[in-house]
Design an enzyme around this catalytic site. Structure first.
Site, PDB file in Angstrom:
ATOM      1  N   VAL A   1       0.896  -1.160   0.000  1.00  0.00           N
ATOM      2  CA  VAL A   1       0.000   0.000   0.000  1.00  0.00           C
ATOM      3  C   VAL A   1       0.932   1.207   0.000  1.00  0.00           C
ATOM      4  O   VAL A   1       1.913   1.244   0.737  1.00  0.00           O
ATOM      5  CB  VAL A   1      -0.966  -0.004   1.207  1.00  0.00           C
ATOM      6  CG1 VAL A   1      -0.247  -0.146   2.534  1.00  0.00           C
ATOM      7  CG2 VAL A   1      -1.836   1.256   1.220  1.00  0.00           C
ATOM      8  N   SER A   2       0.630   2.172  -0.858  1.00  0.00           N
ATOM      9  CA  SER A   2       1.545   3.310  -1.026  1.00  0.00           C
ATOM     10  C   SER A   2       1.626   4.152   0.247  1.00  0.00           C
ATOM     11  O   SER A   2       0.707   4.177   1.067  1.00  0.00           O
ATOM     12  CB  SER A   2       1.092   4.197  -2.183  1.00  0.00           C
ATOM     13  OG  SER A   2       1.044   3.465  -3.374  1.00  0.00           O
ATOM     14  N   GLN A   3       2.730   4.878   0.351  1.00  0.00           N
ATOM     15  CA  GLN A   3       2.984   5.787   1.472  1.00  0.00           C
ATOM     16  C   GLN A   3       1.948   6.924   1.434  1.00  0.00           C
ATOM     17  O   GLN A   3       1.649   7.459   0.352  1.00  0.00           O
ATOM     18  CB  GLN A   3       4.406   6.301   1.236  1.00  0.00           C
ATOM     19  CG  GLN A   3       4.784   7.564   1.823  1.00  0.00           C
ATOM     20  CD  GLN A   3       6.106   8.084   1.212  1.00  0.00           C
ATOM     21  OE1 GLN A   3       6.535   7.666   0.144  1.00  0.00           O
ATOM     22  NE2 GLN A   3       6.711   8.982   1.922  1.00  0.00           N
TER      23      GLN A   3
END
Ligand code: SAM
Length: 209
Positions: A57-59
């Protein structure tokens, strides 16, 4: 434990995220719903987190940054390539009218549906498949966002932008640039490099270019 308020104040407003609608979306969406059980205490930290199948999951900062540069309007139709666990689709759904998102790993497409079913967001449409060819039945889009990096921006996706539409993508193999593309007319596109980034590679047909 790192809280949502810390994320908003330190990692978003403390850097260059000033768009009020983006900040409101980041405040509204609960990232804990999209993070595995054993990482719940880390849900609001400003880092990518593993979600299974070697994906992440992206930052939060990059999710907010990409949404901010795309300047999404409440009436916009958005295409996302790389649903992952559905977090970014949830953020986009708070900013746009409809969100279409494609994920190449079936297990993740199903996970995203399960995660999103815990919300009341009913304007997100998820499809399992290779995002390289976009979603022709729903094209054209005001906004296209890639969350996996192709070696170059697929022409097939640029062609699914409306005139005036914006596309953002991490582009490259060993090192990647975040590129903002705007469709100026039927034939003309502008392209601007925004920053250096690190995303998982876009797989499928993009690798054959
Ligand atoms: N949007 C996600 C989020 O909410 O954090 C980030 C997902 S992850 C960084 C990128 C995702 O792109 C992975 O789930 C990967 O399987 C997917 N992906 C890679 N190549 C793809 C392709 N050709 N079509 C659709 N999805 C792809």
């Amino acid at each position: 434990m790192y809280s949502k308020a810390m994320m908003i104040e330190q990692d978003l407003q403390g850097r260059d995220i000033q768009d009020k609608r983006v900040l409101a979306a980041m405040e509204e969406v609960d990232r804990r719903l999209f993070v595995p059980d054993d990482l719940q205490n880390h849900a609001y930290e400003d880092s990518p987190l593993p979600i299974g199948k070697s994906q992440t999951v992206s930052q939060p900062y990059i999710v907010a940054y990409m949404a901010q540069v795309l300047d999404i309007k409440a009436d916009d139709k958005v295409l996302e390539i790389g649903t992952g666990c559905g977090y970014n689709a949830a953020i986009l759904s708070r900013l746009a009218k409809e969100v279409y998102s494609i994920e190449i790993i079936e297990w993740l497409a199903e996970l995203a549906k399960i995660n999103l079913a815990q919300t009341e967001y009913d304007n997100i449409h998820i499809r399992f498949g290779d995002g390289y060819q976009g979603w022709p039945e729903q094209a054209p889009f005001d906004v296209i966002e890639l969350t996996a990096a192709p070696p170059k921006v697929p022409q097939s996706l640029k062609q699914q932008l409306k005139t005036g539409g914006r596309l953002v993508a991490p582009v490259g193999t060993l090192s990647q640039e975040l590129v903002l593309v705007e469709r100026l007319s039927e034939q003309d596109f502008s392209e601007k490099v925004l920053s250096m980034v690190r995303f998982v590679p876009m797989t499928g047909q993009a690798q054959q270019e």
